[in-house]
Design a protein around this motif. Sequence first.
Motif, PDB file in Angstrom:
ATOM      1  N   ALA A  26       0.936  -1.271   0.009  1.00  0.00           N
ATOM      2  CA  ALA A  26       0.006  -0.119  -0.041  1.00  0.00           C
ATOM      3  C   ALA A  26       0.780   1.340  -0.063  1.00  0.00           C
ATOM      4  N   GLU A  27       0.473   2.230  -1.099  1.00  0.00           N
ATOM      5  CA  GLU A  27       1.023   3.474  -0.728  1.00  0.00           C
ATOM      6  C   GLU A  27       0.926   4.131   0.389  1.00  0.00           C
ATOM      7  N   GLY A  28       1.653   4.610   1.158  1.00  0.00           N
ATOM      8  CA  GLY A  28       1.668   5.239   2.239  1.00  0.00           C
ATOM      9  C   GLY A  28       1.820   4.557   3.524  1.00  0.00           C
ATOM     10  N   ALA A  29       2.151   3.293   3.203  1.00  0.00           N
ATOM     11  CA  ALA A  29       2.601   2.341   4.356  1.00  0.00           C
ATOM     12  C   ALA A  29       3.950   1.924   4.612  1.00  0.00           C
ATOM     13  N   GLU A  30       4.800   2.684   4.020  1.00  0.00           N
ATOM     14  CA  GLU A  30       6.040   2.216   3.839  1.00  0.00           C
ATOM     15  C   GLU A  30       6.905   2.223   5.385  1.00  0.00           C
ATOM     16  N   ASP A  31       6.304   3.063   6.219  1.00  0.00           N
ATOM     17  CA  ASP A  31       7.026   2.948   7.436  1.00  0.00           C
ATOM     18  C   ASP A  31       6.113   2.274   8.638  1.00  0.00           C
ATOM     19  N   TRP A  32       5.024   1.455   8.280  1.00  0.00           N
ATOM     20  CA  TRP A  32       4.220   0.458   9.056  1.00  0.00           C
ATOM     21  C   TRP A  32       5.166  -0.561   9.279  1.00  0.00           C
ATOM     22  N   GLU A  33       4.848  -1.334  10.437  1.00  0.00           N
ATOM     23  CA  GLU A  33       5.297  -2.815  10.658  1.00  0.00           C
ATOM     24  C   GLU A  33       4.289  -3.610  11.067  1.00  0.00           C
ATOM     25  N   VAL A  34       4.266  -4.874  10.804  1.00  0.00           N
ATOM     26  CA  VAL A  34       3.218  -5.840  11.389  1.00  0.00           C
ATOM     27  C   VAL A  34       4.106  -6.853  12.032  1.00  0.00           C
ATOM     28  N   THR A  42       0.675  -7.015  16.424  1.00  0.00           N
ATOM     29  CA  THR A  42       0.782  -5.722  16.546  1.00  0.00           C
ATOM     30  C   THR A  42       0.918  -5.155  15.227  1.00  0.00           C
ATOM     31  N   LEU A  43       0.358  -4.140  14.868  1.00  0.00           N
ATOM     32  CA  LEU A  43       0.425  -3.254  13.433  1.00  0.00           C
ATOM     33  C   LEU A  43       0.780  -1.806  13.975  1.00  0.00           C
ATOM     34  N   LYS A  44       2.092  -1.262  13.520  1.00  0.00           N
ATOM     35  CA  LYS A  44       2.461  -0.150  14.019  1.00  0.00           C
ATOM     36  C   LYS A  44       2.289   0.697  12.684  1.00  0.00           C
ATOM     37  N   VAL A  45       1.538   1.816  12.741  1.00  0.00           N
ATOM     38  CA  VAL A  45       0.978   2.680  11.602  1.00  0.00           C
ATOM     39  C   VAL A  45       1.852   4.276  11.693  1.00  0.00           C
ATOM     40  N   GLY A  46       2.999   3.905  11.781  1.00  0.00           N
ATOM     41  CA  GLY A  46       3.905   5.176  11.885  1.00  0.00           C
ATOM     42  C   GLY A  46       3.289   5.998  12.878  1.00  0.00           C
ATOM     43  N   ASP A  47       3.136   7.536  12.446  1.00  0.00           N
ATOM     44  CA  ASP A  47       3.017   8.401  13.545  1.00  0.00           C
ATOM     45  C   ASP A  47       1.490   8.283  14.018  1.00  0.00           C
ATOM     46  N   HIS A  48       0.626   7.405  13.659  1.00  0.00           N
ATOM     47  CA  HIS A  48      -0.617   7.307  13.741  1.00  0.00           C
ATOM     48  C   HIS A  48      -0.785   6.319  15.087  1.00  0.00           C
ATOM     49  N   GLY A  49       0.141   5.695  15.523  1.00  0.00           N
ATOM     50  CA  GLY A  49      -0.009   4.788  16.755  1.00  0.00           C
ATOM     51  C   GLY A  49       0.202   3.389  16.224  1.00  0.00           C
ATOM     52  N   THR A  50      -0.152   2.567  17.306  1.00  0.00           N
ATOM     53  CA  THR A  50      -0.204   0.966  17.104  1.00  0.00           C
ATOM     54  C   THR A  50      -1.334   0.373  17.290  1.00  0.00           C
ATOM     55  N   THR A  68      -7.034   4.791  17.129  1.00  0.00           N
ATOM     56  CA  THR A  68      -8.172   5.726  16.822  1.00  0.00           C
ATOM     57  C   THR A  68      -9.381   5.571  17.590  1.00  0.00           C
ATOM     58  N   SER A  69      -9.823   4.446  17.831  1.00  0.00           N
ATOM     59  CA  SER A  69     -11.138   4.364  18.392  1.00  0.00           C
ATOM     60  C   SER A  69     -11.104   3.472  19.739  1.00  0.00           C
ATOM     61  N   GLY A  70      -9.651   3.263  20.167  1.00  0.00           N
ATOM     62  CA  GLY A  70      -9.600   2.871  21.682  1.00  0.00           C
ATOM     63  C   GLY A  70      -9.716   1.208  21.850  1.00  0.00           C
ATOM     64  N   PRO A  71     -10.084   0.921  22.982  1.00  0.00           N
ATOM     65  CA  PRO A  71     -10.239  -0.745  23.112  1.00  0.00           C
ATOM     66  C   PRO A  71     -11.614  -1.438  22.736  1.00  0.00           C
ATOM     67  N   ASN A  95     -14.761  -4.523   9.374  1.00  0.00           N
ATOM     68  CA  ASN A  95     -15.150  -3.003   9.050  1.00  0.00           C
ATOM     69  C   ASN A  95     -14.654  -1.999   9.736  1.00  0.00           C
ATOM     70  N   LEU A  96     -14.576  -1.999  10.996  1.00  0.00           N
ATOM     71  CA  LEU A  96     -13.694  -1.103  11.653  1.00  0.00           C
ATOM     72  C   LEU A  96     -12.273  -1.025  11.378  1.00  0.00           C
ATOM     73  N   LEU A  97     -11.554  -2.004  11.049  1.00  0.00           N
ATOM     74  CA  LEU A  97     -10.123  -1.922  10.417  1.00  0.00           C
ATOM     75  C   LEU A  97     -10.114  -1.408   8.817  1.00  0.00           C
ATOM     76  N   ASP A  98     -11.017  -1.868   8.314  1.00  0.00           N
ATOM     77  CA  ASP A  98     -11.182  -1.224   6.752  1.00  0.00           C
ATOM     78  C   ASP A  98     -11.214   0.282   7.139  1.00  0.00           C
ATOM     79  N   GLU A  99     -12.236   0.688   7.767  1.00  0.00           N
ATOM     80  CA  GLU A  99     -12.623   2.277   7.894  1.00  0.00           C
ATOM     81  C   GLU A  99     -11.532   2.983   8.649  1.00  0.00           C
ATOM     82  N   GLU A 100     -10.877   2.468   9.566  1.00  0.00           N
ATOM     83  CA  GLU A 100      -9.660   3.293  10.091  1.00  0.00           C
ATOM     84  C   GLU A 100      -8.355   3.349   9.450  1.00  0.00           C
ATOM     85  N   LEU A 101      -8.086   2.106   8.665  1.00  0.00           N
ATOM     86  CA  LEU A 101      -6.916   1.983   7.966  1.00  0.00           C
ATOM     87  C   LEU A 101      -7.011   2.733   6.615  1.00  0.00           C
TER      88      LEU A 101
END
Length: 113
Positions: A26-34, A42-50, A68-71, A95-101
């Motif tokens: 995915a374009e924009g996910a270069e600094d992400w880690e899973v 664990t999915l680290k989404v750069g500056d957006h958190g984990t 984004t949405s908590g626990p 659906n939650l993951l699709d929307e937030e990502l």
Amino acid sequence: MSKYHELADESMDRLLESLEEIVETAEGAEDWEVDYSSGVLTLKVGDHGTYVINKQPPNMQIWLSSPTSGPKRYDYSNDNGGVWFYTRDNQSLKNLLDEELEVILGNPVDVQV
């Protein structure tokens, strides 16, 4: 309980594969880690958190911690082909993951759970 483990393990495996593909392509996910270790994904989404996703066998749930949405705690339902859903808002884990990502990436995603 063994059915729960089978369903949860299959879902976690699909989710891991899906997130790895997003991270790799995915374009924009270069600094992400899973990472998936000891039943914790664990999915680290750069500056957006984990995001942290793990099985909770005592409750027969999958738990999600979202930057984004908590626990949230997801129960399995055989309805609609089998989905993990959050009983407080009836939204599925997928659906939650699709929307937030999608919001984070700025591009549609199709997470498999």
